[in-house]
Design a protein around this motif. Structure first.
Motif, PDB file in Angstrom:
ATOM      1  N   ARG A  26       1.018  -1.189  -0.100  1.00 22.84           N
ATOM      2  CA  ARG A  26       0.055   0.032   0.119  1.00 22.84           C
ATOM      3  C   ARG A  26       0.672   1.381   0.018  1.00 22.84           C
ATOM      4  NH1 ARG A  26      -1.160   3.918   3.062  1.00 22.84           N
ATOM      5  NH2 ARG A  26      -0.445   2.869   4.974  1.00 22.84           N
ATOM      6  N   GLN A  27       1.893   1.398   1.006  1.00 20.30           N
ATOM      7  CA  GLN A  27       2.814   2.373   0.882  1.00 20.30           C
ATOM      8  C   GLN A  27       3.565   2.715  -0.653  1.00 20.30           C
ATOM      9  OE1 GLN A  27       5.368   1.850   4.260  1.00 20.30           O
ATOM     10  NE2 GLN A  27       3.743   2.350   5.756  1.00 20.30           N
ATOM     11  N   PHE A  32       3.666   5.565  -5.740  1.00 22.89           N
ATOM     12  CA  PHE A  32       3.670   5.424  -7.162  1.00 22.89           C
ATOM     13  C   PHE A  32       2.732   6.617  -7.692  1.00 22.89           C
ATOM     14  CE2 PHE A  32       0.950   3.885 -10.494  1.00 22.89           C
ATOM     15  CZ  PHE A  32       1.983   3.822 -11.607  1.00 22.89           C
ATOM     16  N   GLN A  33       1.432   6.365  -6.855  1.00 25.31           N
ATOM     17  CA  GLN A  33       0.367   7.327  -7.239  1.00 25.31           C
ATOM     18  C   GLN A  33       0.931   8.910  -7.171  1.00 25.31           C
ATOM     19  OE1 GLN A  33      -2.711   5.646  -4.990  1.00 25.31           O
ATOM     20  NE2 GLN A  33      -3.819   5.274  -6.720  1.00 25.31           N
ATOM     21  N   ALA A  34       1.504   9.134  -6.251  1.00 23.78           N
ATOM     22  CA  ALA A  34       2.101  10.557  -6.054  1.00 23.78           C
ATOM     23  C   ALA A  34       3.134  10.950  -7.161  1.00 23.78           C
ATOM     24  CB  ALA A  34       2.743  10.714  -4.710  1.00 23.78           C
ATOM     25  N   GLY A  38       2.520  13.471 -10.909  1.00 20.96           N
ATOM     26  CA  GLY A  38       3.426  14.731 -11.765  1.00 20.96           C
ATOM     27  C   GLY A  38       3.564  14.782 -13.166  1.00 20.96           C
ATOM     28  N   TYR A  39       3.209  13.701 -13.749  1.00 25.35           N
ATOM     29  CA  TYR A  39       3.252  13.349 -15.255  1.00 25.35           C
ATOM     30  C   TYR A  39       1.916  13.674 -16.010  1.00 25.35           C
ATOM     31  CZ  TYR A  39       7.940  11.116 -14.372  1.00 25.35           C
ATOM     32  OH  TYR A  39       9.197  10.671 -13.913  1.00 25.35           O
ATOM     33  N   VAL A  60      -1.497   3.631 -16.218  1.00 28.93           N
ATOM     34  CA  VAL A  60      -1.564   3.779 -14.685  1.00 28.93           C
ATOM     35  C   VAL A  60      -2.890   3.136 -14.310  1.00 28.93           C
ATOM     36  CG1 VAL A  60      -2.038   5.820 -13.338  1.00 28.93           C
ATOM     37  CG2 VAL A  60      -0.032   5.918 -14.795  1.00 28.93           C
ATOM     38  N   ASP A  61      -3.877   3.371 -15.181  1.00 29.66           N
ATOM     39  CA  ASP A  61      -5.343   2.966 -14.596  1.00 29.66           C
ATOM     40  C   ASP A  61      -5.368   1.273 -14.581  1.00 29.66           C
ATOM     41  OD1 ASP A  61      -6.379   5.455 -14.735  1.00 29.66           O
ATOM     42  OD2 ASP A  61      -7.418   4.888 -16.687  1.00 29.66           O
TER      43      ASP A  61
END
Length: 108
Positions: A26-27, A32-34, A38-39, A60-61
């Protein structure tokens, strides 16, 4: 048939390790999501940039869905292992109590 020997404490430790593994995943997923956030606008506004942005978002999805499902499954596995450990513990205590009762009735 081989006797079944279950180490309840090992089952419980295994469940706890799955909980920790889920938390690590989860961390990493949140990091990764953070980073991916930025992209969002990094590909430019032309047609190629738009296509790259759409492809990037599709990747990403897909990864988000995969990791979300895996996190849910890890949580379910850990909960099931905890329940299994408690079930085995209850059975062991029930058998022990039954034998203690029989022994008491026999005067032992």
């Amino acid at each position: 048939m081989e006797p079944l020997d279950v180490d309840v404490d090992s089952v419980r430790r295994g469940a706890d390790e799955l909980v920790r593994a889920k938390e690590d995943v989860r961390q990493a997923f949140e990091a990764f999501q953070a980073a991916v956030g930025g992209y969002a606008h990094a590909f430019g506004g032309d047609e190629i940039g738009m296509l790259l942005g759409v492809a990037h978002q599709a990747c990403v999805d897909g990864l988000t869905e995969c990791l979300s499902t895996n996190l849910t499954e890890l949580e379910n596995y850990a909960a099931d292992l905890h329940a299994m450990a408690e079930g085995y513990r209850a059975v062991e205590e029930g058998v022990s109590n039954s034998f203690q009762s029989i022994l008491g009735k026999l005067g032992g």
